[in-house]
Design a protein around this motif. Structure first.
Motif, PDB file in Angstrom:
ATOM      1  N   TYR A 104       5.159   9.975   6.497  1.00 40.12           N
ATOM      2  CA  TYR A 104       5.485   9.835   7.946  1.00 40.12           C
ATOM      3  C   TYR A 104       5.997  11.176   8.505  1.00 40.12           C
ATOM      4  O   TYR A 104       5.500  11.431   9.570  1.00 40.12           O
ATOM      5  CB  TYR A 104       6.582   8.689   8.199  1.00 40.12           C
ATOM      6  CG  TYR A 104       6.080   7.306   7.775  1.00 40.12           C
ATOM      7  CD1 TYR A 104       4.899   7.021   8.122  1.00 40.12           C
ATOM      8  CD2 TYR A 104       6.709   6.417   7.142  1.00 40.12           C
ATOM      9  CE1 TYR A 104       4.345   5.626   8.024  1.00 40.12           C
ATOM     10  CE2 TYR A 104       6.273   5.312   6.675  1.00 40.12           C
ATOM     11  CZ  TYR A 104       5.176   4.991   7.279  1.00 40.12           C
ATOM     12  OH  TYR A 104       4.633   3.645   6.734  1.00 40.12           O
ATOM     13  N   VAL A 105       7.006  11.720   7.953  1.00 39.53           N
ATOM     14  CA  VAL A 105       7.683  13.037   8.402  1.00 39.53           C
ATOM     15  C   VAL A 105       6.468  14.066   8.532  1.00 39.53           C
ATOM     16  O   VAL A 105       6.516  14.809   9.405  1.00 39.53           O
ATOM     17  CB  VAL A 105       8.795  13.454   7.453  1.00 39.53           C
ATOM     18  CG1 VAL A 105       9.424  14.586   8.122  1.00 39.53           C
ATOM     19  CG2 VAL A 105       9.735  12.001   7.547  1.00 39.53           C
ATOM     20  N   HIS A 157       2.650   4.326   1.201  1.00 35.88           N
ATOM     21  CA  HIS A 157       3.013   4.891   2.506  1.00 35.88           C
ATOM     22  C   HIS A 157       2.315   6.295   2.769  1.00 35.88           C
ATOM     23  O   HIS A 157       2.695   7.085   1.945  1.00 35.88           O
ATOM     24  CB  HIS A 157       4.145   4.776   2.789  1.00 35.88           C
ATOM     25  CG  HIS A 157       4.809   3.502   3.094  1.00 35.88           C
ATOM     26  ND1 HIS A 157       4.261   2.797   4.211  1.00 35.88           N
ATOM     27  CD2 HIS A 157       5.887   2.685   2.634  1.00 35.88           C
ATOM     28  CE1 HIS A 157       5.142   1.702   4.183  1.00 35.88           C
ATOM     29  NE2 HIS A 157       5.989   1.463   3.238  1.00 35.88           N
ATOM     30  N   ASN A 184      -1.797   6.406  10.788  1.00 31.41           N
ATOM     31  CA  ASN A 184      -0.999   6.680  10.071  1.00 31.41           C
ATOM     32  C   ASN A 184       0.336   5.769  10.459  1.00 31.41           C
ATOM     33  O   ASN A 184       0.987   4.755   9.808  1.00 31.41           O
ATOM     34  CB  ASN A 184      -0.292   8.013   9.984  1.00 31.41           C
ATOM     35  CG  ASN A 184      -1.381   8.699   9.031  1.00 31.41           C
ATOM     36  OD1 ASN A 184      -1.808   8.521   7.971  1.00 31.41           O
ATOM     37  ND2 ASN A 184      -1.890   9.827   9.852  1.00 31.41           N
ATOM     38  N   PHE A 185       0.814   5.781  11.556  1.00 28.27           N
ATOM     39  CA  PHE A 185       1.878   5.107  12.066  1.00 28.27           C
ATOM     40  C   PHE A 185       1.417   3.572  12.164  1.00 28.27           C
ATOM     41  O   PHE A 185       2.425   2.737  11.980  1.00 28.27           O
ATOM     42  CB  PHE A 185       2.612   5.583  13.444  1.00 28.27           C
ATOM     43  CG  PHE A 185       3.291   6.991  13.306  1.00 28.27           C
ATOM     44  CD1 PHE A 185       3.476   7.436  11.994  1.00 28.27           C
ATOM     45  CD2 PHE A 185       3.556   7.695  14.207  1.00 28.27           C
ATOM     46  CE1 PHE A 185       4.272   8.439  11.795  1.00 28.27           C
ATOM     47  CE2 PHE A 185       4.567   8.683  14.214  1.00 28.27           C
ATOM     48  CZ  PHE A 185       4.513   9.248  12.661  1.00 28.27           C
ATOM     49  N   MET A 186       0.399   3.334  12.771  1.00 31.08           N
ATOM     50  CA  MET A 186      -0.213   1.931  13.164  1.00 31.08           C
ATOM     51  C   MET A 186      -0.626   1.139  11.745  1.00 31.08           C
ATOM     52  O   MET A 186      -1.050   0.176  11.586  1.00 31.08           O
ATOM     53  CB  MET A 186      -0.863   1.924  14.213  1.00 31.08           C
ATOM     54  CG  MET A 186      -0.256   2.298  15.540  1.00 31.08           C
ATOM     55  SD  MET A 186      -1.140   2.349  17.038  1.00 31.08           S
ATOM     56  CE  MET A 186      -1.236   0.658  17.543  1.00 31.08           C
ATOM     57  N   HIS A 187      -0.893   2.245  10.811  1.00 31.38           N
ATOM     58  CA  HIS A 187      -1.306   1.596   9.465  1.00 31.38           C
ATOM     59  C   HIS A 187      -2.536   1.114   9.647  1.00 31.38           C
ATOM     60  O   HIS A 187      -3.168   0.234   8.963  1.00 31.38           O
ATOM     61  CB  HIS A 187      -0.398   0.586   8.928  1.00 31.38           C
ATOM     62  CG  HIS A 187       0.845   0.920   8.566  1.00 31.38           C
ATOM     63  ND1 HIS A 187       1.947   0.213   8.743  1.00 31.38           N
ATOM     64  CD2 HIS A 187       1.232   1.958   8.000  1.00 31.38           C
ATOM     65  CE1 HIS A 187       2.896   0.713   8.517  1.00 31.38           C
ATOM     66  NE2 HIS A 187       2.680   1.959   7.947  1.00 31.38           N
ATOM     67  N   TRP A 191      -2.490  -7.286  17.580  1.00 34.46           N
ATOM     68  CA  TRP A 191      -3.537  -6.468  17.964  1.00 34.46           C
ATOM     69  C   TRP A 191      -4.380  -6.852  19.155  1.00 34.46           C
ATOM     70  O   TRP A 191      -5.111  -6.178  19.817  1.00 34.46           O
ATOM     71  CB  TRP A 191      -4.695  -6.617  16.626  1.00 34.46           C
ATOM     72  CG  TRP A 191      -4.365  -5.789  15.447  1.00 34.46           C
ATOM     73  CD1 TRP A 191      -4.058  -6.303  14.008  1.00 34.46           C
ATOM     74  CD2 TRP A 191      -3.562  -4.558  15.268  1.00 34.46           C
ATOM     75  NE1 TRP A 191      -3.546  -5.348  13.227  1.00 34.46           N
ATOM     76  CE2 TRP A 191      -3.249  -4.210  13.660  1.00 34.46           C
ATOM     77  CE3 TRP A 191      -3.683  -3.256  16.298  1.00 34.46           C
ATOM     78  CZ2 TRP A 191      -2.905  -3.142  13.618  1.00 34.46           C
ATOM     79  CZ3 TRP A 191      -3.115  -2.323  15.627  1.00 34.46           C
ATOM     80  CH2 TRP A 191      -2.910  -1.945  14.478  1.00 34.46           C
ATOM     81  N   LEU A 224       8.207   8.073  15.105  1.00 35.33           N
ATOM     82  CA  LEU A 224       8.542   8.239  13.628  1.00 35.33           C
ATOM     83  C   LEU A 224       9.571   7.423  13.323  1.00 35.33           C
ATOM     84  O   LEU A 224       9.733   6.768  12.170  1.00 35.33           O
ATOM     85  CB  LEU A 224       8.733   9.640  13.576  1.00 35.33           C
ATOM     86  CG  LEU A 224       9.461  10.075  12.127  1.00 35.33           C
ATOM     87  CD1 LEU A 224       8.186  10.109  11.112  1.00 35.33           C
ATOM     88  CD2 LEU A 224      10.130  11.434  12.080  1.00 35.33           C
ATOM     89  N   VAL A 246       8.611   3.796  12.759  1.00 34.67           N
ATOM     90  CA  VAL A 246       8.044   3.456  11.655  1.00 34.67           C
ATOM     91  C   VAL A 246       8.774   3.904  10.181  1.00 34.67           C
ATOM     92  O   VAL A 246       8.952   2.993   9.451  1.00 34.67           O
ATOM     93  CB  VAL A 246       6.545   4.446  11.500  1.00 34.67           C
ATOM     94  CG1 VAL A 246       6.923   5.767  11.067  1.00 34.67           C
ATOM     95  CG2 VAL A 246       5.575   3.811  10.911  1.00 34.67           C
ATOM     96  N   HIS A 263       3.995   2.201  19.222  1.00 34.07           N
ATOM     97  CA  HIS A 263       3.082   3.262  19.015  1.00 34.07           C
ATOM     98  C   HIS A 263       2.097   3.160  20.063  1.00 34.07           C
ATOM     99  O   HIS A 263       1.501   4.126  20.423  1.00 34.07           O
ATOM    100  CB  HIS A 263       2.423   2.940  17.491  1.00 34.07           C
ATOM    101  CG  HIS A 263       3.548   3.186  16.591  1.00 34.07           C
ATOM    102  ND1 HIS A 263       4.215   4.085  16.304  1.00 34.07           N
ATOM    103  CD2 HIS A 263       3.461   2.348  15.251  1.00 34.07           C
ATOM    104  CE1 HIS A 263       5.048   3.953  15.105  1.00 34.07           C
ATOM    105  NE2 HIS A 263       4.536   2.905  14.770  1.00 34.07           N
ATOM    106  N   LEU A 289       4.237  -1.518  16.089  1.00 33.22           N
ATOM    107  CA  LEU A 289       2.779  -1.340  16.718  1.00 33.22           C
ATOM    108  C   LEU A 289       2.795  -1.172  18.109  1.00 33.22           C
ATOM    109  O   LEU A 289       2.032  -0.407  18.869  1.00 33.22           O
ATOM    110  CB  LEU A 289       2.168  -2.654  16.224  1.00 33.22           C
ATOM    111  CG  LEU A 289       1.693  -2.802  14.842  1.00 33.22           C
ATOM    112  CD1 LEU A 289       0.937  -3.999  14.419  1.00 33.22           C
ATOM    113  CD2 LEU A 289       0.772  -1.622  14.071  1.00 33.22           C
ATOM    114  N   HIS A 312       0.719  -1.247   0.040  1.00 32.04           N
ATOM    115  CA  HIS A 312      -0.100   0.114  -0.058  1.00 32.04           C
ATOM    116  C   HIS A 312       0.740   1.350   0.014  1.00 32.04           C
ATOM    117  O   HIS A 312       2.081   1.169   0.425  1.00 32.04           O
ATOM    118  CB  HIS A 312      -0.973  -0.042   1.223  1.00 32.04           C
ATOM    119  CG  HIS A 312      -0.094  -0.366   2.642  1.00 32.04           C
ATOM    120  ND1 HIS A 312       0.710   0.696   2.844  1.00 32.04           N
ATOM    121  CD2 HIS A 312      -0.196  -1.396   3.257  1.00 32.04           C
ATOM    122  CE1 HIS A 312       1.065   0.206   4.356  1.00 32.04           C
ATOM    123  NE2 HIS A 312       0.660  -0.918   4.310  1.00 32.04           N
TER     124      HIS A 312
END
Lengths: 109, 193, 571
Positions: free
Chosen positions: A10-11, A7, A54-57, B24, B75, B78, B175, B172, A5
């Motif tokens: 992120y920044v 991305h 966003n970070f954890m998608h 999860w 950040l 990720v 975060h 994960l 997918h």
């Protein structure tokens, strides 16, 4: 590994998070409780959603994971509101007043 | 992806890889642990329990700085995941250790905060606010330490070129630790009214 | 926890054909069947301890102040410790490991048609943590001051202040043991749910999953969703005990009611956590031995969802007299009565399955049927207690105790025996002796009713639960009431003696029993398609599933069963 997918940037997300953090820190300086409430917790919710999406998608994740988290938070809400009347509303304990002078204890026995 | 282990591990009826699905579920159960504590804290706070005005004594600067540190570490972790998806192991390794360093900074600030508070008499038994403060931030710090240990272990595997999926999994988790802090920060540092 | 999840892949997995050393086969196994055995035997050993405690304190109640054979004089502290730990052990160290962990471990991979759990090493870790928790609990009996005696609900301030509980370290070790047990089941639960969600055989759709697997998974989800606040609460209680915080102490601004809420927010779903696996096991046994399709598969499943959902909004019915807000009590009365609807519907579905079936009265079937009977009594008396007005009178009386045991004894003990007698051939490759099985069944079931039916009457007569010597209370020390107590205790002793027959049958059959065929009961589910006992890796070729689990006596077929993995064109 995981499905392909696009991305998120992120920044860029991180820039926004830092800006929101600054706002939430400066909010209380206005010294208006309502605004502090919004800048503190409203922004916390927004930040949390941004990190999750966003970070954890979670944006790209199957819906079942959303169900999972919504279910968890709902149950926490149930817990909170089930407990709240007992911990927070003590006006039912009228007998506290009369314990000191023992006036109503005998009457209620 | 490695083909070791039982067949069961590599099946995916839901379309989510087993490792990620398990994380999860783990995070869902963590929501209840932290959520339970936060709910109790909020109940006492809204009830006007004596002692909760001490929220003004916590250092907003330290809290905000720690939030910044954790956001940044989110950040970097990720970015490590993104690097590993591209197959760039060295970069992933570096980013994981940036995250680790951020964890160290976070803990150092916590130690500074704790020692300052304890020296000025705000021990865990002083009142309910401080009890909650040390319990919740302490539990959170334990999660940070746990995440750092796992991250350090994973990083060497990644540099050798296997178990790439774990970078995403620890990400994960990391975060989530960040998310918890996002809520602890306003609760303990900002909302002092 | 995620460390463990992530660490799963670090070492090489044993190859299937490789012969494992004794250490890795029996002590540190990763095979789900061996871990199931570990859970089961640990659970059975703990059941013996719990049963022994029950024997000692029932003897004390029947013959107060006299020396109990195999124990001695029972002091009040020892009495409290035994009552508390009887409850704790039977729920957390017998019901959960045997019903959920042992049978979940054994059945989920076999019934879903895969070779092992998704995370075998996480599975092993969860057992090891469980074992440590059991050892910590046993250790707590021997520290200075003795084991914890503040009831399995551990209400503060009694449980949080050593000066009140008189068990300084006993109380803390108890909290620690319970918390470790929760961690173990969280890890195990993540494994179970992930396995059932992800590792099903090709072709096995959601509605092809056997009810036993469904219910164990729903139970595990209920557990994971309810236990979090209590883990938080356990941390808080532990800090109250050891550091001197005042989370639950009114003197320091805390609130003891908060603990009750945290506890029962977990404690009530916990009832369904242990009920649902037994319900699932019973569903499988009943369909097999009445040779009929399960009546209303979807209905049964949806009632389980409804039960699970409702179980989160009934918890405060345990606290009607604890000083909760009366307005909330009204709400909880309504939800409590509501939850009996899905459970009743489930029981009716099972009874409808029996209707018109060709019923075989084998030992597992007897256990399953007796479960329906006994649980019905437990459920119906629960409706009395759910009404807050009646509960004011019944609360903390032997009526509650009898109601509780009419639900939990069927769930834990009867459900356990049903499952063990049904799956014993698959577990050990040998058949159990039917005659001994039936003697054991009647020798357990009749005394069980003789123990607990009289307690309903004691409760109605006003007998309070938490008294160790009724001689101190002239109103309760009358001869009639004492006779009932002696009768209940005698029944308990008889029941315990009959368990020797089970143990003999169990171990004799394990080594000397008749060899079991692959499918002795002519059942459909996948575990019966593999050799008994299944080899490491379970299936020679991993199966594909073509139909639901309950296709019995399908019209137009010669065979009255239709295994899930049999291709449609074969017969």
């Amino acid at each position: 590994m995981s499905e392909v997918h696009a991305h998120p940037n992120y920044v860029k997300v991180w820039y926004w998070l830092v800006i929101l953090l600054v706002i939430s820190t400066l909010g209380p300086m206005l010294e208006i409780p309502a605004i502090t409430l919004i800048t503190a917790f409203g922004i916390a919710v927004i930040k949390a959603l941004m990190v999750a999406a966003n970070f954890m998608h979670l944006k790209f994740e199957k819906h079942i994971v959303w169900f999972l988290f919504i279910m968890s938070l709902t149950l926490l809400g149930v817990f909170f509101f089930g407990v709240a009347p007992d911990v927070m509303m003590t006006e039912g304990d009228q007998w506290i007043d009369c314990i000191a002078d023992n006036s109503c204890v005998e009457q209620r026995l | 992806m490695s083909t070791r282990g039982p067949v069961a591990t590599h099946r995916s009826s839901t379309g989510i890889p087993a490792g990620r699905l398990a994380v999860w579920w783990l995070l869902a159960s963590e929501i209840f642990i932290f959520g339970g504590l936060i709910a109790c804290f909020v109940l006492f706070k809204l009830n006007g329990t004596p002692g909760f005005e001490d929220a003004s004594e916590t250092s907003v600067v330290a809290g905000a700085f720690n939030t910044f540190v954790l956001l940044t570490s989110s950040l970097t972790v990720v970015l490590a995941h993104a690097a590993v998806e591209r197959g760039d192991r060295e970069k992933a390794f570096t980013y994981i250790w940036y995250t680790f360093a951020a964890g160290i900074v976070f803990l150092m600030v916590k130690v500074y905060e704790y020692s300052g508070k304890i020296l000025s008499g705000h021990t865990i038994t002083e009142n309910l606010f401080w009890s909650f403060y040390y319990t919740m931030t302490g539990l959170h710090a334990l999660h940070v330490i746990g995440g750092m240990v796992v991250m350090a272990l994973i990083s060497f595997d990644v540099r050798k070129g296997y178990n790439y999926q774990r970078v995403e999994l620890i990400g994960l988790y990391w975060h989530f630790v960040d998310l918890v802090w996002i809520f602890l920060f306003p609760l303990f540092y900002i909302a002092n009214f | 926890m995620s460390e463990a999840a992530a660490a799963i892949h670090t070492e090489d997995h044993a190859e299937h054909h490789e012969e494992l050393s004794f250490l890795y086969k029996y002590i540190l196994p990763v095979d789900h069947k061996m871990i199931a055995m570990q859970y089961m035997f640990t659970g059975l050993i703990m059941a013996v301890i719990g049963g022994y405690f029950a024997y000692v304190f029932r003897m004390q109640l029947a013959y107060p102040g006299e020396s109990v054979p195999f124990f001695g004089i029972v002091g009040p502290g020892e009495y409290n410790m035994m009552v508390t730990n009887h409850g704790t052990i039977m729920i957390f160290w017998v019901a959960m490991p045997v019903l959920i962990a042992a049978f979940g471990n054994f059945l989920i991979p076999l019934m879903c048609g895969c070779d092992d759990m998704v995370f075998p090493r996480l599975n092993r870790l969860s057992y090891q943590i469980f074992l440590v928790s059991a050892l910590v609990l046993i250790l707590s009996f021997f520290v200075k001051g003795g084991g914890f005696g503040g009831a399995w609900t551990a209400y503060p301030p009694l449980s949080s202040v050593p000066e009140f509980s008189l068990t300084d370290w006993g109380a803390s070790l108890w909290v620690l043991a319970v918390a470790l047990e929760f961690v173990s089941f969280l890890l195990g639960g993540i494994n179970f749910v992930t396995t059932a969600m992800n590792a099903r055989a090709p072709g096995m759709k959601m509605l092809d999953i056997p009810i036993a697997v469904w219910f164990i998974v729903i139970a595990v989800i209920l557990f994971m969703a309810s236990v979090g606040p209590l883990i938080a609460g356990a941390v808080m209680l532990f800090m109250d005990q050891r550091i001197g915080t005042t989370f639950f102490l009114p003197s320091g601004g805390g609130d003891p009611l908060l603990w009750e809420h945290l506890f029962w927010f977990f404690g009530h779903p916990e009832v369904y956590v242990v009920l649902l696996p037994t319900m699932g096991i019973v569903a499988d046994i009943i369909t097999v031995f009445s040779r009929k399709k399960l009546f209303g598969y979807r209905t049964v499943l949806y009632t389980a969802f409804a039960t699970g959902g409702l179980s989160f909004v009934v918890w405060a019915h345990h606290q009607f007299v604890a000083g909760i807000d009366p307005r909330m009590a009204n709400v909880f009365v309504v939800t409590t009565v509501l939850i009996s609807i899905p459970i009743a519907e489930m029981l009716f579905s099972y009874i409808a399955t029996l209707y018109g079936g060709s019923i075989e009265y084998t030992t597992p079937m007897l256990w399953a049927l007796s479960f329906l009977f006994a649980f019905l009594i437990g459920g119906v008396t629960g409706i009395y207690l759910g009404a807050s007005a009646l509960d004011v009178y019944f609360h903390d009386s032997y009526f509650v105790l009898a109601h509780f045991h009419y639900t939990f004894f069927p769930i834990t003990i009867i459900g356990m025996f049903a499952a063990i007698t049904f799956w014993f051939p698959k577990m050990f490759g040998r058949m159990m002796n039917e005659t001994l099985g039936k003697i054991h069944f009647w020798g357990t079931f009749i005394p069980f009713n003789c123990i607990f039916l009289p307690l309903f009457f004691l409760g109605l007569a006003g007998q309070h639960r938490r008294i160790y010597n009724y001689d101190h209370f002239p109103d309760l020390a009358t001869e009639e009431l004492q006779d009932i107590r002696v009768f209940a205790t005698a029944s308990l002793v008889i029941m315990l003696i009959f368990q020797v027959i089970f143990l003999y049958n169990f171990f004799y059959s394990m080594f000397k029993g008749e060899k079991a065929p692959d499918n002795p009961w002519k059942a459909n589910t996948l575990e019966w398609t593999v050799p008994s006992p299944p080899p490491h890796g379970n299936f020679k070729t991993l199966p594909t599933v073509y139909r639901g689990a309950y296709e019995y006596s399908v019209p137009g077929r010669e065979m009255d069963y239709w295994p899930q993995n049999m291709p449609p064109d074969e017969s």
